[in-house]
Design a protein around this motif. Structure first.
Motif, mmCIF file in Angstrom:
data_model
loop_
_atom_site.group_PDB
_atom_site.id
_atom_site.type_symbol
_atom_site.label_atom_id
_atom_site.label_comp_id
_atom_site.label_asym_id
_atom_site.label_seq_id
_atom_site.Cartn_x
_atom_site.Cartn_y
_atom_site.Cartn_z
ATOM 1 N N GLY A 1 -13.792 -33.501 -46.503
ATOM 2 C CA GLY A 1 -13.885 -34.895 -46.809
ATOM 3 C C GLY A 1 -13.359 -35.489 -47.750
ATOM 4 O O GLY A 1 -12.670 -34.772 -48.608
ATOM 5 N N ASN A 2 -13.580 -36.585 -48.344
ATOM 6 C CA ASN A 2 -13.081 -37.193 -49.656
ATOM 7 C C ASN A 2 -14.192 -37.273 -50.447
ATOM 8 O O ASN A 2 -15.632 -36.917 -50.193
ATOM 9 N N PRO A 3 -14.087 -36.941 -51.833
ATOM 10 C CA PRO A 3 -15.064 -36.754 -52.670
ATOM 11 C C PRO A 3 -15.892 -37.912 -52.883
ATOM 12 O O PRO A 3 -15.543 -39.240 -52.593
ATOM 13 N N ARG A 4 -17.413 -37.669 -53.152
ATOM 14 C CA ARG A 4 -18.156 -38.577 -53.470
ATOM 15 C C ARG A 4 -18.270 -38.663 -54.827
ATOM 16 O O ARG A 4 -19.085 -38.414 -55.559
ATOM 17 N N ASN A 5 -17.548 -39.969 -55.426
ATOM 18 C CA ASN A 5 -17.230 -40.137 -56.768
ATOM 19 C C ASN A 5 -17.394 -41.352 -57.162
ATOM 20 O O ASN A 5 -17.091 -41.728 -58.245
ATOM 21 N N ARG A 6 -18.121 -42.222 -56.447
ATOM 22 C CA ARG A 6 -18.224 -43.425 -56.937
ATOM 23 C C ARG A 6 -19.744 -43.932 -57.922
ATOM 24 O O ARG A 6 -19.636 -44.794 -58.645
ATOM 25 N N CYS A 7 -20.457 -42.900 -57.814
ATOM 26 C CA CYS A 7 -21.447 -42.979 -59.009
ATOM 27 C C CYS A 7 -22.138 -41.468 -58.830
ATOM 28 O O CYS A 7 -22.052 -40.946 -57.657
ATOM 29 N N PRO A 8 -22.998 -41.154 -59.674
ATOM 30 C CA PRO A 8 -23.968 -39.928 -59.465
ATOM 31 C C PRO A 8 -24.977 -40.207 -58.273
ATOM 32 O O PRO A 8 -25.394 -41.340 -58.025
ATOM 33 N N GLU A 9 -25.405 -39.034 -57.899
ATOM 34 C CA GLU A 9 -26.211 -39.141 -56.536
ATOM 35 C C GLU A 9 -27.488 -39.961 -56.971
ATOM 36 O O GLU A 9 -28.027 -40.523 -55.869
ATOM 37 N N TYR A 10 -27.928 -39.847 -58.053
ATOM 38 C CA TYR A 10 -29.358 -40.322 -58.570
ATOM 39 C C TYR A 10 -29.126 -41.857 -58.219
ATOM 40 O O TYR A 10 -30.137 -42.432 -57.969
ATOM 41 N N VAL A 11 -28.072 -42.460 -58.526
ATOM 42 C CA VAL A 11 -27.957 -43.998 -58.164
ATOM 43 C C VAL A 11 -28.278 -44.278 -56.885
ATOM 44 O O VAL A 11 -28.973 -45.222 -56.660
#
Ligand SMILES: [Zn+2]
Length: 331
Positions: free
Chosen positions: A254-264
């Motif tokens: 998939g595409n990377p989950r890089n919009r913010c850290p997961e805790y956000v």
């Protein structure tokens, strides 16, 4: 600090960084994605307008839908309930009789094909109706220019009954609500939206895509269309959830989950659920918490599954060029 300690500290730092936690002290509100999720969460609330729901009752062919659902139930295998069959009947009617897909609109003067020549700002009337952008087309035959306003509000869509995935998902999710089902509007970061309906028979949220007349086929995007995705977030008035792992079974592709850290994301979803549920009774809140637990387990179970490659259809709606540009042209 001795060498061993500093090496340990550096390794820890790198691990935290890899997990996206290097800024764990940064407040969630400082990430634009936090605010985007909050804004998206308003969508299902627009479906609750009683006047709109009355309009839905005058638009929906209720007798036909209920008859069709009964027939489906009689022919069914008992796995689904009447409510699910009603949604399936709605899905079929919506795609084949009610809504139409627009790649480029037909010329309003001579009915020939048109091509896109640019964009324009919405005029006052279009703005008032909830239009954010207008595409401008020119006729291939008579050169007539015309506007195609893109609406993302139910009211104009119940009249225009046309558009692409955004318009389809908005209007269809609303109609599921109007028929009394709990419905989520699911937003995907790679420019697609669809619906989830809570099945009372199966006690779970079920994927529904009105553009594709797809019911309970969550792998259609990743494995059917070959779509690369990062985030899929479902919004209803009482249940907001990061449902990405229902749709993205193979995150490496998939595409990377890089919009913010997961805790956000965890923080904003938790706070939205608390806000949305605060007017409910303690009993209802507790039922929703049980539902959260079940769904969390369901979503975690997909992480452990092997890639399930089945024969899923390629995307039906949209022109070939449009699908290719969006990375939805199949594998
Ligand atoms: Zn023309």
């Amino acid at each position: 600090m001795n060498f061993q300690a500093i090496t340990e500290r550096f390794k820890n730092m790198m691990q935290q960084k890899a997990k996206g936690l290097s800024n764990a002290s940064q407040p969630p509100e400082s990430f634009p994605f936090y605010h985007q999720i909050r804004q998206l969460s308003q969508e299902p609330w627009t479906y609750e307008d009683p006047e709109l729901q009355d309009m839905a009752m005058s638009v929906l062919p209720l007798e036909k839908l209920f008859e069709e659902a009964t027939k489906r139930e009689n022919d069914g295998n008992g796995l689904w309930g009447y409510q699910d069959y009603l949604i399936q009947s709605l899905l079929s009617w919506f795609k084949h009789e009610f809504f139409s897909w627009v790649n480029s609109p037909k010329c309003e003067s001579c009915q020939s094909d048109t091509h896109l020549i640019g964009a324009s700002r919405p005029n006052a009337e279009e703005s008032f109706q909830g239009c954010n952008n207008v595409e401008v087309y020119q006729c291939n035959t008579c050169s007539h220019q015309q506007r195609f306003p893109r609406y993302n509000k139910v009211r104009p869509l119940l009249h225009s009954r046309k558009g692409r995935c955004g318009e389809w998902a908005c209007c269809f999710t609303f109609l599921c609500r109007a028929l009394g089902s709990r419905a989520r509007w699911v937003w995907n970061a790679e420019d697609h939206v669809w619906t989830e309906v809570y099945s009372f028979k199966q006690n779970r949220w079920v994927h529904v895509d009105s553009c594709e007349e797809s019911f309970d086929q969550p792998l259609i995007y990743e494995q059917g269309w070959g779509k690369k995705m990062s985030y899929c977030i479902g919004f209803s008035i009482d249940s907001v959830r990061d449902v990405s792992s229902r749709y993205i079974r193979n995150p490496e592709n998939g595409n990377p989950r890089n919009r913010c850290p997961e805790y956000v994301i965890e923080h904003v979803i938790r706070s939205l659920n608390e806000e949305f549920r605060s007017p409910l009774t303690a009993d209802d809140r507790s039922k929703l918490l049980d539902e959260d637990k079940r769904e969390k387990e369901e979503l975690l179970s997909y992480r452990k599954q092997e890639d399930v490659t089945s024969a899923l259809p390629a995307r039906q709606t949209g022109s070939d060029d449009w699908k290719r540009v969006r990375g939805e042209g199949g594998k």
